[in-house]
Design a protein around this motif. Structure first.
Motif, PDB file in Angstrom:
ATOM      1  N   ASN A 529       1.022  -1.336   0.033  1.00 42.63           N
ATOM      2  CA  ASN A 529      -0.058   0.135  -0.048  1.00 42.63           C
ATOM      3  C   ASN A 529       0.842   1.413   0.013  1.00 42.63           C
ATOM      4  O   ASN A 529       1.982   1.361   0.860  1.00 42.63           O
ATOM      5  CB  ASN A 529      -0.989  -0.140   1.267  1.00 42.63           C
ATOM      6  CG  ASN A 529      -1.984  -1.036   1.130  1.00 42.63           C
ATOM      7  OD1 ASN A 529      -3.005  -0.905   0.602  1.00 42.63           O
ATOM      8  ND2 ASN A 529      -1.633  -2.117   1.945  1.00 42.63           N
ATOM      9  N   GLU A 561      -0.581  -0.539  -4.466  1.00 42.34           N
ATOM     10  CA  GLU A 561      -1.964  -0.076  -4.063  1.00 42.34           C
ATOM     11  C   GLU A 561      -2.333   1.145  -3.599  1.00 42.34           C
ATOM     12  O   GLU A 561      -1.543   1.703  -2.919  1.00 42.34           O
ATOM     13  CB  GLU A 561      -2.453  -1.087  -3.009  1.00 42.34           C
ATOM     14  CG  GLU A 561      -2.441  -2.512  -3.098  1.00 42.34           C
ATOM     15  CD  GLU A 561      -3.006  -3.623  -2.259  1.00 42.34           C
ATOM     16  OE1 GLU A 561      -3.667  -2.961  -1.310  1.00 42.34           O
ATOM     17  OE2 GLU A 561      -2.867  -4.646  -2.750  1.00 42.34           O
ATOM     18  N   THR A 563      -4.973   4.108  -3.015  1.00 46.53           N
ATOM     19  CA  THR A 563      -6.583   4.483  -2.652  1.00 46.53           C
ATOM     20  C   THR A 563      -7.081   5.557  -3.491  1.00 46.53           C
ATOM     21  O   THR A 563      -6.273   6.399  -3.984  1.00 46.53           O
ATOM     22  CB  THR A 563      -6.702   4.716  -1.003  1.00 46.53           C
ATOM     23  OG1 THR A 563      -6.062   6.131  -0.931  1.00 46.53           O
ATOM     24  CG2 THR A 563      -6.118   3.803  -0.178  1.00 46.53           C
ATOM     25  N   ASP A 591      -7.181   0.597  -4.931  1.00 40.42           N
ATOM     26  CA  ASP A 591      -7.567  -0.034  -3.538  1.00 40.42           C
ATOM     27  C   ASP A 591      -8.767   0.384  -3.021  1.00 40.42           C
ATOM     28  O   ASP A 591      -9.190   1.430  -3.157  1.00 40.42           O
ATOM     29  CB  ASP A 591      -6.325  -0.035  -2.527  1.00 40.42           C
ATOM     30  CG  ASP A 591      -6.562  -1.071  -1.387  1.00 40.42           C
ATOM     31  OD1 ASP A 591      -7.348  -1.848  -1.396  1.00 40.42           O
ATOM     32  OD2 ASP A 591      -5.609  -0.746  -0.294  1.00 40.42           O
TER      33      ASP A 591
END
Length: 693
Positions: A529, A561, A563, A591
């Motif tokens: 992430n 990933e 967001t 994500d």
């Protein structure tokens, strides 16, 4: 070649004229006496007609290459030139070769008189087969192009570089905005409405500057309704022209709107759902920051709604929610937003608010509109509200913080007896104390080796085999114990400590990936992430690139990933960094799709490879049609864009079966394994076999 009078010339075989013709083998040259017998036959004639020189010499013209139907024309013509000086004009003619096949030539003739006063005719024949073939191909291609135009639903416009329309093709003329006689010879920007013309003008310039293709979408009010188009503008620099291809995308637009409606709006109340409401909250905060304004977030809960729902039934409860939504909507300005967060929870976003006093006036108004009973199926029902209020910038500078603080304030309103509102204050937020403790302990946590990376397997839905893992950070502190990522990640973001912590995770994850692949002799993908703050680190790209090199890993073995909240910032450095990673070959994953910042346009704007559907939707796919249909639509949409789909939070066999049926590519969740430490994960992956019921 045209000769007006005979030219005296020798006909000896070593004649210089023959020597010149002997050097020209690209065309056919033949010589004939007064009886039409061959006296000269060059290499070009051998190649064109197939007769060797030896075969041709002494033979009559008509016995070699003249088709019998032409004898009655050619023999008299030759005689007329010999005896009456009537020339044979140059012309195209079809003759025969040795095999009896047609030979198309352009034949010209010249007559000489030799020293013995005998006339000799020379024919110069040029093979037209290549020309004919080229003509046939041109005609074929033209017809084929016409067939393509006829079959294609697209509109084609050929324009000058100044945008003047010089030609068009349209299978269905009803797709034209105006008749051809009104736009041929005129500028495209002069015949369209101003808002559309401006788009064409902008993309004309882009195509001319980039010498490539520019595309855009627009809409036009046609006699049969509103029509949506996609235009592709291509510059043809060699021709100094512009080609415009226009396609009707109305049906695609309608499909996108349906998906958008499901993705962004609550199907019951038609209000913006949780993630659209939070999307608008983020936009509102960006505007407030730019304009140095204040804003307010109202978190609203319907008091005792569960009792009403349980006693009168879900149908009445649904109607009550719809009526409540309509009342809330009626009480706010057009530029403000009412959204449904879920259940009986609503959010109201008020922009450009001047003070806490103004927020109090709005809260009183919201409470007052519910003093009048709601009429549902002949019943009069009284609803009251509990309202929590957080103010920007006093109570937070981002969407999640303001939402959390308004939620805390709402519970305070409940504690005050309901049918009330409460402003967020730090005194009421006991979690703030823990935040300070976490922030204090986070400094030095890396040096104390308190962080550890856990790994959760990623499985192929069809094969049920592990194809990769997601790296997840865990923190155990000697004073506070285990601290969840939901607690410490936002604090790390806020303090800037996320930069060194994020580097630690990337370093650990890729080092482990190398070890994992060596131990198992398999190739895997490692998902990591990236938080919004990490994109502000100018060294992020080089840091990742160097570790991939040091660990001897291919770029596509790493999946970053992102967001949707990262993309909402709109910062140029985000786009630039994502482009760098894409060019390097690193996979990009969107994500938590659908959790609050969803914007379908980002899937086209950035080079994503993977879309991860948030666990909140996976939880409900076996329980309700709404979540199942939304997941189905998201999978179909992602696949249409060439993206692989990962389902997060799979916890039951039934969910896995349904995801396989819906065409989902990959899955992760507690059904397969909880996140575990590195060594335990190695053991897990070596011996993994999914126990299915």
């Amino acid at each position: 070649m045209k000769i007006n009078k005979p030219i005296s010339h020798s006909s000896l075989t070593n004649d210089p004229l023959h020597k010149m013709f002997d050097e020209v083998d690209a065309i056919s040259v033949q010589g004939y006496d007064e009886e039409r017998r061959v006296i000269y036959w060059n290499a070009g004639s051998e190649s064109l007609y197939g007769y060797s020189k030896e075969e041709a010499l002494g033979q009559k013209l008509e016995q070699l290459i003249i088709p019998k139907p032409l004898w009655e024309h050619i023999i008299p013509a030759h005689s007329n030139w010999v005896h009456n000086n009537i020339e044979i004009p140059a012309s195209e003619i079809t003759l025969l070769n040795k095999a009896g096949e047609d030979v198309n030539v352009f034949s010209s003739h010249v007559m000489f008189v030799n020293q013995e006063n005998k006339k000799q005719m020379y024919c110069v024949d040029i093979d037209l087969s290549d020309v004919r073939y080229a003509q046939e191909q041109a005609i074929f291609k033209e017809k084929m192009l016409e067939a393509v135009f006829e079959a294609s639903p697209d509109l084609f416009f050929l324009m000058t570089e100044e945008g003047i329309i010089i030609d068009y093709r349209a299978h269905d003329k009803k797709s034209l905005y105006i008749p051809p006689n009104k736009f041929i010879g005129k500028s495209m920007v002069d015949v369209l409405p101003e808002h559309v013309a401006n788009k064409f003008k902008l993309h004309f310039n882009r195509a001319l500057q980039q010498e490539g293709e520019a595309s855009f979408e627009y809409e036009l009010a046609m006699p049969y309704g509103m029509v949506y188009f996609e235009a592709r503008i291509s510059h043809l620099p060699d021709n100094k022209q512009i080609l415009g291809i226009v396609r009707d995308i109305t049906e695609r637009h309608k499909s996108s709107e349906i998906i958008r409606q499901h993705a962004y709006f609550d199907t019951l109340t038609l209000l913006p759902n949780r993630f659209l409401a939070l999307d608008r909250l983020s936009q509102m905060l960006n505007e407030a920051e730019r304009n140095n304004e204040c804003a307010a977030v109202f978190f609203i809960d319907l008091d005792d709604f569960k009792k009403v729902n349980d006693s009168l039934g879900h149908e009445v409860g649904d109607k009550l929610l719809i009526a409540a939504a309509n009342r809330l909507n009626s009480a706010i300005r057009k530029e403000d937003t009412v959204g449904r967060l879920g259940g009986d929870e609503f959010i109201v976003l008020i922009r450009d608010i001047k003070s806490d006093h103004d927020a109090s006036i709005i809260a009183d108004a919201l409470l007052n509109i519910f003093r009048e009973p709601l009429r549902i199926d002949g019943r009069e029902l009284i609803l009251t509200l509990s309202i929590g209020i957080s103010m920007y910038p006093q109570n937070g500078d981002n969407a999640s913080e303001l939402l959390r603080n308004s939620d805390i304030a709402m519970y305070q309103a409940k504690a005050l007896g309901r049918n009330a509102y409460s402003f967020f204050t730090k005194e009421m937020n006991v979690t703030m104390l823990r935040r300070f403790e976490i922030e204090e302990q986070m400094h030095g946590a890396l040096e104390r080796n308190e962080f550890e990376v856990y790994y959760q397997p990623l499985l192929d839905v069809k094969t049920k085999k592990i194809i990769g893992a997601e790296a997840l950070l865990r923190w155990h502190n000697h004073s506070l114990g285990h601290i969840t990522p939901d607690e410490f990640i936002p604090i790390a973001e806020h303090t800037g400590l996320i930069i060194p912590i994020g580097q630690f995770v990337i370093q650990q994850a890729l080092s482990f990936l190398t070890y994992w692949q060596q131990v198992t002799q398999n190739k895997y993908v490692m998902a990591v992430n990236l938080s919004p703050s990490q994109f502000r680190d100018k060294e992020l790209f080089n840091f990742v690139k160097n570790i991939l090199r040091d660990e001897n890993l291919t770029a596509n073995s790493l999946e970053l990933e992102i967001t949707e909240g990262v993309l909402m910032t709109g910062q140029s450095y985000v786009a630039e960094t994502l482009m760098q990673f894409d060019l390097l070959g690193v996979k990009l994953s969107m994500d938590d799709f659908g959790t609050g910042y969803s914007s379908l346009s980002y899937l086209r704007q950035y080079a994503f490879d993977v879309l991860k559907i948030d666990r909140s939707f996976i939880n409900g796919i076996t329980l309700n049609d709404e979540d199942r249909n939304l997941v189905k639509a998201a999978i179909a949409m992602a696949h249409s864009l060439g993206l692989a789909v990962v389902a997060e939070g799979v916890e039951m066999h039934g969910q896995l079966l349904l995801l396989e049926e819906l065409g989902c590519d990959f899955a992760q969740g507690f059904y397969f394994s909880k996140p575990v430490p590195a060594e335990q994960f190695i053991t897990l992956s070596k011996n993994y076999k999914l126990d299915e019921p």
